[in-house]
Design a protein around this motif. Structure first.
Motif, mmCIF file in Angstrom:
data_model
loop_
_atom_site.group_PDB
_atom_site.id
_atom_site.type_symbol
_atom_site.label_atom_id
_atom_site.label_comp_id
_atom_site.label_asym_id
_atom_site.label_seq_id
_atom_site.Cartn_x
_atom_site.Cartn_y
_atom_site.Cartn_z
ATOM 1 N N UNK A 107 0.818 -1.201 0.000
ATOM 2 C CA UNK A 107 0.000 0.000 0.000
ATOM 3 C C UNK A 107 0.862 1.265 0.000
ATOM 4 N N UNK A 108 0.427 2.232 -0.775
ATOM 5 C CA UNK A 108 1.015 3.558 -0.776
ATOM 6 C C UNK A 108 0.028 4.483 -0.079
ATOM 7 N N UNK A 109 0.456 5.136 0.978
ATOM 8 C CA UNK A 109 -0.436 5.965 1.780
ATOM 9 C C UNK A 109 -0.349 7.425 1.343
ATOM 10 N N UNK A 110 -1.482 8.101 1.358
ATOM 11 C CA UNK A 110 -1.560 9.493 0.920
ATOM 12 C C UNK A 110 -1.460 10.410 2.132
ATOM 13 N N UNK A 111 -0.493 11.317 2.094
ATOM 14 C CA UNK A 111 -0.298 12.278 3.173
ATOM 15 C C UNK A 111 -1.047 13.577 2.917
ATOM 16 N N UNK A 112 -1.025 14.054 1.644
ATOM 17 C CA UNK A 112 -1.608 15.362 1.334
ATOM 18 C C UNK A 112 -1.967 15.423 -0.136
ATOM 19 N N UNK A 113 -3.033 16.152 -0.472
ATOM 20 C CA UNK A 113 -3.411 16.405 -1.863
ATOM 21 C C UNK A 113 -3.617 17.903 -2.032
ATOM 22 N N UNK A 114 -2.882 18.501 -2.964
ATOM 23 C CA UNK A 114 -3.021 19.931 -3.260
ATOM 24 C C UNK A 114 -3.635 20.054 -4.652
ATOM 25 N N UNK A 115 -4.892 20.437 -4.723
ATOM 26 C CA UNK A 115 -5.596 20.478 -5.998
ATOM 27 C C UNK A 115 -5.242 21.707 -6.824
ATOM 28 N N UNK A 116 -4.733 22.757 -6.189
ATOM 29 C CA UNK A 116 -4.343 23.955 -6.936
ATOM 30 C C UNK A 116 -3.028 23.738 -7.676
ATOM 31 N N UNK A 117 -2.040 23.167 -6.981
ATOM 32 C CA UNK A 117 -0.759 22.872 -7.632
ATOM 33 C C UNK A 117 -0.775 21.520 -8.323
ATOM 34 N N UNK A 118 -1.846 20.727 -8.091
ATOM 35 C CA UNK A 118 -2.007 19.386 -8.644
ATOM 36 C C UNK A 118 -0.854 18.471 -8.249
ATOM 37 N N UNK A 119 -0.625 18.421 -6.936
ATOM 38 C CA UNK A 119 0.421 17.590 -6.359
ATOM 39 C C UNK A 119 -0.159 16.705 -5.260
ATOM 40 N N UNK A 120 0.431 15.542 -5.094
ATOM 41 C CA UNK A 120 0.017 14.606 -4.057
ATOM 42 C C UNK A 120 1.262 14.031 -3.392
ATOM 43 N N UNK A 121 1.255 13.951 -2.064
ATOM 44 C CA UNK A 121 2.367 13.375 -1.318
ATOM 45 C C UNK A 121 1.967 11.989 -0.824
ATOM 46 N N UNK A 122 2.826 11.018 -1.077
ATOM 47 C CA UNK A 122 2.574 9.649 -0.652
ATOM 48 C C UNK A 122 3.758 9.138 0.161
ATOM 49 N N UNK A 123 3.508 8.148 1.002
ATOM 50 C CA UNK A 123 4.588 7.582 1.801
ATOM 51 C C UNK A 123 4.385 6.075 1.939
ATOM 52 N N UNK A 124 5.436 5.432 2.440
ATOM 53 C CA UNK A 124 5.473 3.974 2.532
ATOM 54 C C UNK A 124 6.070 3.590 3.871
ATOM 55 N N UNK A 125 5.534 2.578 4.524
ATOM 56 C CA UNK A 125 5.922 2.263 5.899
ATOM 57 C C UNK A 125 7.062 1.255 6.032
ATOM 58 N N UNK A 126 7.400 0.589 4.956
ATOM 59 C CA UNK A 126 8.441 -0.425 5.038
ATOM 60 C C UNK A 126 9.811 0.231 5.186
ATOM 61 N N UNK A 127 10.798 -0.571 5.554
ATOM 62 C CA UNK A 127 12.172 -0.081 5.633
ATOM 63 C C UNK A 127 12.814 0.051 4.262
ATOM 64 N N UNK A 128 12.133 -0.457 3.242
ATOM 65 C CA UNK A 128 12.688 -0.411 1.887
ATOM 66 C C UNK A 128 11.693 0.249 0.940
ATOM 67 N N UNK A 129 12.168 1.113 0.060
ATOM 68 C CA UNK A 129 11.242 1.735 -0.915
ATOM 69 C C UNK A 129 10.610 0.672 -1.800
ATOM 70 N N UNK A 130 9.357 0.845 -2.156
ATOM 71 C CA UNK A 130 8.647 -0.176 -2.930
ATOM 72 C C UNK A 130 8.942 -0.111 -4.420
ATOM 73 N N UNK A 131 8.906 -1.236 -5.059
ATOM 74 C CA UNK A 131 9.148 -1.274 -6.501
ATOM 75 C C UNK A 131 8.056 -0.534 -7.272
ATOM 76 N N UNK A 132 6.819 -0.536 -6.742
ATOM 77 C CA UNK A 132 5.737 0.077 -7.505
ATOM 78 C C UNK A 132 5.954 1.562 -7.754
ATOM 79 N N UNK A 133 6.834 2.214 -6.989
ATOM 80 C CA UNK A 133 7.156 3.607 -7.275
ATOM 81 C C UNK A 133 7.731 3.765 -8.680
ATOM 82 N N UNK A 134 8.491 2.779 -9.110
ATOM 83 C CA UNK A 134 9.120 2.864 -10.424
ATOM 84 C C UNK A 134 8.073 2.841 -11.530
ATOM 85 N N UNK A 135 6.971 2.137 -11.300
ATOM 86 C CA UNK A 135 5.921 2.070 -12.310
ATOM 87 C C UNK A 135 5.266 3.427 -12.532
#
Length: 243
Positions: A79-107
């Protein structure tokens, strides 16, 4: 007789006009996973609380049992968790709880994803390898980074990301299989420490609606991924809780 013909003609005109003007397109209520959490509205769609017509494919969100927002990637086991969504700048911040970055980020770097990494001076090219687990591979830091699980059908192998700025000849890749090359990925060695990543979307564009304090929706009723890059949006004079 003339009156009947006129009424039939009028009904046809009204029906055609409604289709072209988008009348009948669903108007969706803004949603949240928890009262103080990020607001979820077009182009995002909250599974289970909003219709699939309230957002585009690729912007699908869901709530966890703890009322956190999750962005679930196709074929992902994490799972990728959403921290914040800014609709004006059209940006979204996501985070991951594991000790290792997930491969799905590359997709997310692939053109098929409407959410893309923010461009920056610390973006790198990476090559992913599938390797049998070896302790010695964990000491190469910036050059070789172990990723979180992706396919659970082969738990014996680990996925590693090799930074293109490093010499592959000096990295222990014996018995490894090359998976894919990726370009312009943010520094995942930094992400492994702070565990948060910023993404943005360019289409559909609702900045002008947000700046005017209006709601936004698509002008068409087709919400598939194929329509994201071509669909035009429109602003609505509705309360902020409606999109």
């Amino acid at each position: 007789m003339l009156l009947i013909n006129f009424l039939c003609w009028l009904l046809i005109v009204v029906d055609v006009d409604a289709v072209h003007r988008g009348v009948g397109l669903e108007i969706c209520t803004q949603a949240r996973c928890k009262p103080d959490g990020p607001a979820i509205r077009f182009p995002f769609q909250l599974k289970g609380k909003q219709s699939i017509h309230c957002g585009y494919h690729g912007f699908d969100l869901s709530c966890t049992n703890d009322n956190e927002i999750v962005l679930k990637m196709p074929a992902s086991s994490d799972n990728l968790f959403v921290e914040r969504i800014d609709y004006t700048s059209q940006e979204i911040e996501i985070y991951y709880r594991s000790n290792h970055p997930p491969r799905e980020f590359f997709d997310l770097s692939l053109s098929s994803s409407p959410l893309q990494f923010m461009p920056g001076p610390h973006n790198y090219n990476y090559t992913l390898f599938s390797c049998p687990y070896l302790e010695e591979r964990l000491s190469y830091g910036f050059c070789l980074i172990k990723l979180g699980p992706y396919h659970l059908d082969n738990p014996e192998n680990q996925t590693y990301a090799v930074n293109a700025q490093c010499s592959v000849d000096r990295i222990p890749l014996v018995s490894c299989t090359k998976l894919h090359d990726y370009t312009s990925i943010p520094d995942i060695s930094t992400f492994a420490m702070k565990k948060i990543m910023k993404l943005h979307w360019s289409k559909p564009s609702c900045r002008h609606c947000e700046e005017m304090g209006k709601a936004c929706r698509s002008k068409i009723s087709e919400y598939s991924l194929a329509h994201v890059q071509t669909a035009e949006s429109e602003c609505l004079d509705l309360p902020k809780g409606i999109i």
